[in-house]
Scaffold this motif. Structure first.
Motif, PDB file in Angstrom:
ATOM      1  N   SER A  12       0.841  -1.190   0.000  1.00  0.00           N
ATOM      2  CA  SER A  12       0.000   0.000   0.000  1.00  0.00           C
ATOM      3  C   SER A  12       0.879   1.244   0.000  1.00  0.00           C
ATOM      4  N   ASP A  13       0.246   2.391  -0.174  1.00  0.00           N
ATOM      5  CA  ASP A  13       0.985   3.653  -0.141  1.00  0.00           C
ATOM      6  C   ASP A  13       1.657   3.844   1.223  1.00  0.00           C
ATOM      7  N   GLY A  14       0.955   3.452   2.278  1.00  0.00           N
ATOM      8  CA  GLY A  14       1.524   3.575   3.615  1.00  0.00           C
ATOM      9  C   GLY A  14       2.728   2.674   3.809  1.00  0.00           C
ATOM     10  N   ALA A  15       2.649   1.444   3.279  1.00  0.00           N
ATOM     11  CA  ALA A  15       3.773   0.512   3.404  1.00  0.00           C
ATOM     12  C   ALA A  15       4.991   1.022   2.639  1.00  0.00           C
ATOM     13  N   GLU A  16       4.758   1.626   1.478  1.00  0.00           N
ATOM     14  CA  GLU A  16       5.877   2.184   0.717  1.00  0.00           C
ATOM     15  C   GLU A  16       6.507   3.356   1.467  1.00  0.00           C
ATOM     16  N   ASN A  17       5.683   4.215   2.027  1.00  0.00           N
ATOM     17  CA  ASN A  17       6.214   5.363   2.771  1.00  0.00           C
ATOM     18  C   ASN A  17       7.019   4.909   3.982  1.00  0.00           C
ATOM     19  N   SER A  18       6.542   3.878   4.661  1.00  0.00           N
ATOM     20  CA  SER A  18       7.273   3.351   5.813  1.00  0.00           C
ATOM     21  C   SER A  18       8.623   2.804   5.384  1.00  0.00           C
ATOM     22  N   PHE A  19       8.648   2.176   4.228  1.00  0.00           N
ATOM     23  CA  PHE A  19       9.920   1.656   3.725  1.00  0.00           C
ATOM     24  C   PHE A  19      10.895   2.793   3.453  1.00  0.00           C
ATOM     25  N   PHE A  20      10.416   3.842   2.795  1.00  0.00           N
ATOM     26  CA  PHE A  20      11.298   4.975   2.483  1.00  0.00           C
ATOM     27  C   PHE A  20      11.787   5.676   3.740  1.00  0.00           C
ATOM     28  N   ASP A  21      10.937   5.739   4.770  1.00  0.00           N
ATOM     29  CA  ASP A  21      11.340   6.386   6.024  1.00  0.00           C
ATOM     30  C   ASP A  21      12.513   5.666   6.666  1.00  0.00           C
ATOM     31  N   GLY A  22      12.631   4.369   6.420  1.00  0.00           N
ATOM     32  CA  GLY A  22      13.705   3.597   7.026  1.00  0.00           C
ATOM     33  C   GLY A  22      14.951   3.501   6.183  1.00  0.00           C
ATOM     34  N   GLN A  23      14.965   4.198   5.040  1.00  0.00           N
ATOM     35  CA  GLN A  23      16.112   4.112   4.157  1.00  0.00           C
ATOM     36  C   GLN A  23      17.096   5.249   4.387  1.00  0.00           C
ATOM     37  N   LYS A  24      18.361   4.905   4.328  1.00  0.00           N
ATOM     38  CA  LYS A  24      19.422   5.909   4.422  1.00  0.00           C
ATOM     39  C   LYS A  24      20.171   6.040   3.102  1.00  0.00           C
ATOM     40  N   ARG A  25      19.733   5.213   2.121  1.00  0.00           N
ATOM     41  CA  ARG A  25      20.383   5.280   0.819  1.00  0.00           C
ATOM     42  C   ARG A  25      19.796   6.439   0.024  1.00  0.00           C
ATOM     43  N   THR A  26      20.617   7.313  -0.455  1.00  0.00           N
ATOM     44  CA  THR A  26      20.127   8.509  -1.157  1.00  0.00           C
ATOM     45  C   THR A  26      20.769   8.693  -2.526  1.00  0.00           C
ATOM     46  N   CYS A  27      21.574   7.731  -2.964  1.00  0.00           N
ATOM     47  CA  CYS A  27      22.340   7.918  -4.197  1.00  0.00           C
ATOM     48  C   CYS A  27      21.680   7.277  -5.412  1.00  0.00           C
ATOM     49  N   PHE A  28      20.418   6.841  -5.291  1.00  0.00           N
ATOM     50  CA  PHE A  28      19.749   6.165  -6.397  1.00  0.00           C
ATOM     51  C   PHE A  28      18.819   7.128  -7.124  1.00  0.00           C
ATOM     52  N   GLN A  29      18.815   7.011  -8.470  1.00  0.00           N
ATOM     53  CA  GLN A  29      17.965   7.876  -9.282  1.00  0.00           C
ATOM     54  C   GLN A  29      16.550   7.303  -9.437  1.00  0.00           C
ATOM     55  N   THR A  30      16.383   6.014  -9.179  1.00  0.00           N
ATOM     56  CA  THR A  30      15.067   5.388  -9.307  1.00  0.00           C
ATOM     57  C   THR A  30      14.830   4.424  -8.152  1.00  0.00           C
ATOM     58  N   TYR A  31      13.577   4.354  -7.745  1.00  0.00           N
ATOM     59  CA  TYR A  31      13.180   3.408  -6.709  1.00  0.00           C
ATOM     60  C   TYR A  31      12.258   2.337  -7.287  1.00  0.00           C
ATOM     61  N   TYR A  32      12.260   2.219  -8.600  1.00  0.00           N
ATOM     62  CA  TYR A  32      11.414   1.244  -9.295  1.00  0.00           C
ATOM     63  C   TYR A  32      11.618  -0.135  -8.677  1.00  0.00           C
ATOM     64  N   PRO A  33      10.514  -0.888  -8.459  1.00  0.00           N
ATOM     65  CA  PRO A  33       9.116  -0.660  -8.854  1.00  0.00           C
ATOM     66  C   PRO A  33       8.261   0.074  -7.821  1.00  0.00           C
ATOM     67  N   PHE A  34       8.875   0.653  -6.816  1.00  0.00           N
ATOM     68  CA  PHE A  34       8.111   1.488  -5.883  1.00  0.00           C
ATOM     69  C   PHE A  34       7.464   2.650  -6.632  1.00  0.00           C
ATOM     70  N   GLN A  35       6.310   3.078  -6.162  1.00  0.00           N
ATOM     71  CA  GLN A  35       5.586   4.247  -6.658  1.00  0.00           C
ATOM     72  C   GLN A  35       5.031   4.076  -8.072  1.00  0.00           C
ATOM     73  N   VAL A  36       4.988   2.835  -8.552  1.00  0.00           N
ATOM     74  CA  VAL A  36       4.428   2.572  -9.875  1.00  0.00           C
ATOM     75  C   VAL A  36       2.972   2.129  -9.790  1.00  0.00           C
ATOM     76  N   LEU A  37       2.639   1.312  -8.803  1.00  0.00           N
ATOM     77  CA  LEU A  37       1.319   0.681  -8.746  1.00  0.00           C
ATOM     78  C   LEU A  37       0.390   1.232  -7.679  1.00  0.00           C
ATOM     79  N   THR A  38       0.913   1.983  -6.719  1.00  0.00           N
ATOM     80  CA  THR A  38       0.086   2.404  -5.579  1.00  0.00           C
ATOM     81  C   THR A  38      -1.098   3.266  -6.004  1.00  0.00           C
TER      82      THR A  38
END
Length: 286
Positions: A12-38
């Motif tokens: 869900s959108d909430g599950a994706e947001n929770s995942f991003f909140d726990g990430q410290k990686r910032t050097c990626f240009q894409t988070y695919y497949p996140f944010q494609v289907l929500t």
């Protein structure tokens, strides 16, 4: 009819947001497949023996198939592009399996079919070269003067006598590899599906209509229907083909709708366009 896979739930959108909140990686240009289907608004897919994902380019149907295939650990013949976050996304997905497990679980993509067609084309090329060589052998053996001088000439004698006795086509046909015939691209593509799909299997098909003529699409539609009805197969298909969309009893998800909707095949925009086109030209068929 069997259902090996009952449902599949995407994050869900909430599950994706929770995942991003726990990430410290910032050097990626894409988070695919996140944010494609929500934004589709229907994270859970309920399956029938035949389930179809319909939508235009960029609608996410191929992404859905690849995610499900990875979660199912389905076999595939061709590799596909994955990002650093693909497995993270797959891990957030869940699924409910049926009581019975499939004997085969495969994802079949256009790349798989295309590679198979290239292999057949290469085989055809080899047949052409062999045929040309045999044409030359026939002409030389038929019209050349031959005299047997030793047992080492026996094979040449048989060729010489065969050329005298047989027509060119029979001479060549008898010497080509057994059970080999040439296939068109459409025949090769259809053959791939009939060889790959076995009894009691779960198959994810990504736009199987590619490279198939309308006639072959109709044949594939009947083959898939028979495989689901009589041979215990389940299919999850992404397609634009009106022939495949008309599969009897199929559950169709319209990914062009927002939120995603279950629709009848006659309600889909792509099918309506075909219908309107033929209605406009109806008199020309009289």
């Amino acid at each position: 009819m069997v259902t090996f896979l009952k449902s599949f739930t995407f994050p869900s959108d909430g599950a994706e947001n929770s995942f991003f909140d726990g990430q410290k990686r910032t050097c990626f240009q894409t988070y695919y497949p996140f944010q494609v289907l929500t934004h589709r608004g229907l994270p859970e897919i309920i399956f029938e023996p035949v389930t179809i994902l319909y939508g235009g380019n960029g609608s996410g149907k191929t992404t859905m198939l690849n995610v499900m295939a990875e979660k199912l650990r389905a076999y595939r013949d061709s590799a596909f592009n994955q990002t650093n976050f693909f497995q993270d996304y797959v891990d957030l997905c869940s699924m409910e399996a049926g009581k019975k497990r499939p004997e085969n679980c495969y994802i079949i993509t256009s790349d798989d079919v295309f590679d198979y067609m290239l292999n057949i084309r290469s085989l055809n090329s080899g047949i052409h070269l062999k045929r040309d060589e045999l044409f030359q052998d026939y002409t030389q053996a038929k019209y050349a003067h031959f005299q047997m001088n030793s047992l080492e000439d026996y094979e040449e004698l048989k060729k010489h006598n065969a050329a005298k006795r047989l027509s060119q086509s029979k001479f060549v046909g008898a010497r080509l590899p057994d059970n080999v015939r040439e296939y068109s691209n459409g025949e090769s593509a259809y053959l791939y599906f009939t060889e790959k799909i076995k009894e009691n299997g779960l198959y994810l098909l990504d736009e199987p209509e590619n490279s198939l003529s309308p006639q072959r699409q109709m044949e594939l539609t009947q083959f898939l229907l028979d495989s689901a009805r009589f041979y215990g197969c389940q299919f999850i298909i992404s397609t634009h083909s009106p022939f495949l969309l008309s599969l009897k009893g199929a559950r169709i998800y319209d990914l062009d709708a927002s939120p995603m909707q279950v629709r009848k095949w006659t309600e889909l925009e792509n099918v309506k366009i075909y219908h309107e086109f033929f209605c406009v030209h109806e008199k020309e068929f009289s």
